[in-house]
Design a protein around this motif. Structure first.
Motif, PDB file in Angstrom:
ATOM      1  N   LYS A  44       0.424  -1.568  -0.094  1.00 47.57           N
ATOM      2  CA  LYS A  44       0.036  -0.361  -0.192  1.00 47.57           C
ATOM      3  C   LYS A  44       1.087   1.061   0.195  1.00 47.57           C
ATOM      4  N   SER A  45       2.239   1.699   0.961  1.00 49.20           N
ATOM      5  CA  SER A  45       2.922   2.256   0.756  1.00 49.20           C
ATOM      6  C   SER A  45       3.976   2.847  -0.324  1.00 49.20           C
ATOM      7  N   VAL A  46       3.670   1.314  -1.007  1.00 43.90           N
ATOM      8  CA  VAL A  46       3.980   1.863  -3.052  1.00 43.90           C
ATOM      9  C   VAL A  46       3.318   1.958  -3.447  1.00 43.90           C
ATOM     10  N   VAL A  47       1.675   1.916  -3.607  1.00 43.07           N
ATOM     11  CA  VAL A  47       0.881   2.351  -4.426  1.00 43.07           C
ATOM     12  C   VAL A  47       0.589   3.636  -3.971  1.00 43.07           C
ATOM     13  N   ASN A  48       0.770   4.348  -3.046  1.00 45.60           N
ATOM     14  CA  ASN A  48       0.664   5.650  -2.250  1.00 45.60           C
ATOM     15  C   ASN A  48       1.810   6.610  -2.683  1.00 45.60           C
ATOM     16  N   ALA A  49       3.131   5.500  -2.785  1.00 50.60           N
ATOM     17  CA  ALA A  49       4.098   6.543  -3.207  1.00 50.60           C
ATOM     18  C   ALA A  49       3.931   6.979  -5.239  1.00 50.60           C
ATOM     19  N   LEU A  50       3.386   6.114  -5.861  1.00 53.11           N
ATOM     20  CA  LEU A  50       3.733   5.732  -6.955  1.00 53.11           C
ATOM     21  C   LEU A  50       2.695   6.551  -7.255  1.00 53.11           C
ATOM     22  N   ILE A  51       0.970   7.078  -6.799  1.00 54.94           N
ATOM     23  CA  ILE A  51       0.161   7.657  -7.211  1.00 54.94           C
ATOM     24  C   ILE A  51       0.442   8.818  -7.005  1.00 54.94           C
ATOM     25  N   LYS A  52       1.116   9.599  -6.012  1.00 53.24           N
ATOM     26  CA  LYS A  52       1.896  10.724  -5.422  1.00 53.24           C
ATOM     27  C   LYS A  52       2.969  11.121  -6.789  1.00 53.24           C
ATOM     28  N   ALA A  53       3.475  10.615  -7.236  1.00 55.28           N
ATOM     29  CA  ALA A  53       4.657  10.285  -8.638  1.00 55.28           C
ATOM     30  C   ALA A  53       3.533  10.829  -9.523  1.00 55.28           C
ATOM     31  N   LEU A  54       3.333  10.672  -9.843  1.00 51.46           N
ATOM     32  CA  LEU A  54       2.141  11.017 -11.534  1.00 51.46           C
ATOM     33  C   LEU A  54       2.012  12.531 -11.127  1.00 51.46           C
ATOM     34  N   ASN A  55       1.889  13.242 -10.552  1.00 49.28           N
ATOM     35  CA  ASN A  55       1.806  14.662 -10.378  1.00 49.28           C
ATOM     36  C   ASN A  55       3.817  15.347 -10.445  1.00 49.28           C
ATOM     37  N   ASP A  56       4.860  14.401 -10.762  1.00 48.07           N
ATOM     38  CA  ASP A  56       6.082  14.790 -11.124  1.00 48.07           C
ATOM     39  C   ASP A  56       6.018  15.483 -12.356  1.00 48.07           C
ATOM     40  N   ASP A  57       6.988  16.289 -12.472  1.00 46.85           N
ATOM     41  CA  ASP A  57       6.653  17.691 -13.364  1.00 46.85           C
ATOM     42  C   ASP A  57       7.744  16.695 -14.070  1.00 46.85           C
ATOM     43  N   ALA A  58       8.215  15.415 -13.929  1.00 40.69           N
ATOM     44  CA  ALA A  58       9.182  15.443 -14.992  1.00 40.69           C
ATOM     45  C   ALA A  58       8.498  14.094 -15.733  1.00 40.69           C
ATOM     46  N   PHE A  59       8.601  14.005 -17.405  1.00 46.94           N
ATOM     47  CA  PHE A  59       7.268  12.976 -17.739  1.00 46.94           C
ATOM     48  C   PHE A  59       7.661  11.745 -17.811  1.00 46.94           C
ATOM     49  N   GLU A  60       9.051  11.773 -17.639  1.00 45.05           N
ATOM     50  CA  GLU A  60       9.510  10.353 -17.384  1.00 45.05           C
ATOM     51  C   GLU A  60       9.421   9.535 -16.360  1.00 45.05           C
ATOM     52  N   VAL A  61       9.198   9.913 -15.061  1.00 48.58           N
ATOM     53  CA  VAL A  61       9.212  10.171 -13.888  1.00 48.58           C
ATOM     54  C   VAL A  61       7.633   9.410 -13.490  1.00 48.58           C
ATOM     55  N   HIS A  62       6.535  10.700 -14.313  1.00 52.87           N
ATOM     56  CA  HIS A  62       5.122   9.991 -13.840  1.00 52.87           C
ATOM     57  C   HIS A  62       4.421   9.302 -14.807  1.00 52.87           C
ATOM     58  N   TYR A  63       5.577   8.989 -16.220  1.00 49.47           N
ATOM     59  CA  TYR A  63       5.031   8.027 -17.120  1.00 49.47           C
ATOM     60  C   TYR A  63       5.595   6.794 -17.069  1.00 49.47           C
ATOM     61  N   HIS A  64       6.766   6.515 -15.557  1.00 46.19           N
ATOM     62  CA  HIS A  64       6.635   5.101 -15.291  1.00 46.19           C
ATOM     63  C   HIS A  64       6.557   4.340 -15.188  1.00 46.19           C
ATOM     64  N   ALA A  65       5.991   6.023 -13.367  1.00 45.86           N
ATOM     65  CA  ALA A  65       5.043   5.255 -11.965  1.00 45.86           C
ATOM     66  C   ALA A  65       3.918   5.092 -12.609  1.00 45.86           C
ATOM     67  N   ARG A  66       3.395   5.744 -13.527  1.00 48.12           N
ATOM     68  CA  ARG A  66       2.191   4.739 -14.277  1.00 48.12           C
ATOM     69  C   ARG A  66       2.094   3.540 -14.504  1.00 48.12           C
ATOM     70  N   LEU A  67       2.824   2.803 -15.297  1.00 46.61           N
ATOM     71  CA  LEU A  67       3.233   1.309 -16.010  1.00 46.61           C
ATOM     72  C   LEU A  67       3.416   1.058 -14.209  1.00 46.61           C
ATOM     73  N   SER A  68       4.392   1.225 -13.538  1.00 51.07           N
ATOM     74  CA  SER A  68       4.895   0.835 -12.374  1.00 51.07           C
ATOM     75  C   SER A  68       3.630  -0.386 -11.467  1.00 51.07           C
ATOM     76  N   LEU A  69       1.914   1.056 -11.390  1.00 52.58           N
ATOM     77  CA  LEU A  69       0.800   1.120 -10.877  1.00 52.58           C
ATOM     78  C   LEU A  69       0.113  -0.302 -11.671  1.00 52.58           C
ATOM     79  N   ILE A  70       0.383   0.449 -13.301  1.00 54.57           N
ATOM     80  CA  ILE A  70      -0.709  -0.668 -13.694  1.00 54.57           C
ATOM     81  C   ILE A  70       0.061  -2.229 -13.632  1.00 54.57           C
ATOM     82  N   GLY A  71       1.095  -2.379 -13.269  1.00 59.16           N
ATOM     83  CA  GLY A  71       1.690  -3.742 -13.232  1.00 59.16           C
ATOM     84  C   GLY A  71       1.058  -4.164 -11.606  1.00 59.16           C
ATOM     85  N   ILE A  72       1.122  -3.353 -10.962  1.00 58.29           N
ATOM     86  CA  ILE A  72       1.221  -4.117  -9.474  1.00 58.29           C
ATOM     87  C   ILE A  72      -0.644  -4.033  -9.123  1.00 58.29           C
ATOM     88  N   CYS A  73      -1.561  -3.546 -10.049  1.00 60.50           N
ATOM     89  CA  CYS A  73      -2.990  -3.531  -9.438  1.00 60.50           C
ATOM     90  C   CYS A  73      -3.492  -4.421 -10.675  1.00 60.50           C
TER      91      CYS A  73
END
Length: 216
Positions: free
Chosen positions: A187-216
């Motif tokens: 759960k803590s990882v999911v929360n951290a990745l959701i927060k990263a969706l608002n990261d200013d860098a495209f590469e960061v929020h893009y890979h955060a989204r991919l990781s969330l898709i893989g986890i969920c």
């Protein structure tokens, strides 16, 4: 004319002061670099002498010369020698690679040592070493450390990756952390990745989204 002569003398004196100061500064920098190099070579040589009692003196000296060589290519080759094939089963390999990670002054040499260290000794001690190395290191070394930590699954690794995702200054490092966190179904990882969706860098929020898709 007297004023011109006085002005010229003042300029000469000031120039002399600047030159002397510059020479002293150069000497100080040169001394600092030489002292740093001596300390680095000492740590590596000392580790080899202590950690390789079964090796002949000739082989020890050859390894010391390679890992303390002024040519980074030679030092990289030395790392490959101690971490591939039969030598990778030496008990000294993780300790010696750790010394190189902490003390070598070339970024690529450090990076290769980090990569090999993660392969030959994926344990909590290495995670601690890499986490300590992240502090006050260049972006390239930080990236190598985070990728390495991502290869060693553990609760401590997970906590470090979350911290790097949230607070590291470098986009590439945060992106690597986001990618590595994709293997943790917490759960803590999911929360951290959701927060990263608002990261200013495209590469960061893009890979955060991919990781969330893989986890969920």
């Amino acid at each position: 004319m007297k004023h011109n002569k006085y002005f010229n003398w003042v300029c000469i004196v000031l120039l002399g002061v600047v030159v002397l100061t510059g020479c002293k500064t150069t000497k100080k920098v040169h001394y600092f670099l030489s002292e740093s190099l001596r300390k680095t070579n000492y740590h590596i040589s000392d580790a080899i002498l202590k950690l390789t009692p079964e090796m002949s003196d000739k082989k020890k000296q050859a390894l010391i010369e390679q890992l303390t060589n002024n040519d980074p290519d030679e030092r990289r080759a030395g790392i490959m020698v101690i971490s591939h094939g039969k030598p990778s089963r030496w008990k000294i390999t993780p300790e010696l690679l750790s010394v190189v990670v902490k003390n070598d002054r070339d970024q690529l040499v450090q990076t290769i040592a980090i990569e090999r260290l993660v392969v030959v000794a994926p344990n909590k001690e290495v995670v601690t070493l890499l986490n300590d190395t992240i502090k006050n290191s260049s972006k390239g070394i930080q990236l190598a450390c985070v990728i390495g930590i991502g290869e060693i699954a553990s609760p401590k690794s997970m906590a470090i990756l979350q911290e790097q995702l949230s607070y590291n200054d470098h986009d590439a490092v945060r992106r690597a952390a986001a990618t590595a966190l994709g293997s943790y179904h917490k759960k803590s990882v999911v929360n951290a990745l959701i927060k990263a969706l608002n990261d200013d860098a495209f590469e960061v929020h893009y890979h955060a989204r991919l990781s969330l898709i893989g986890i969920c």
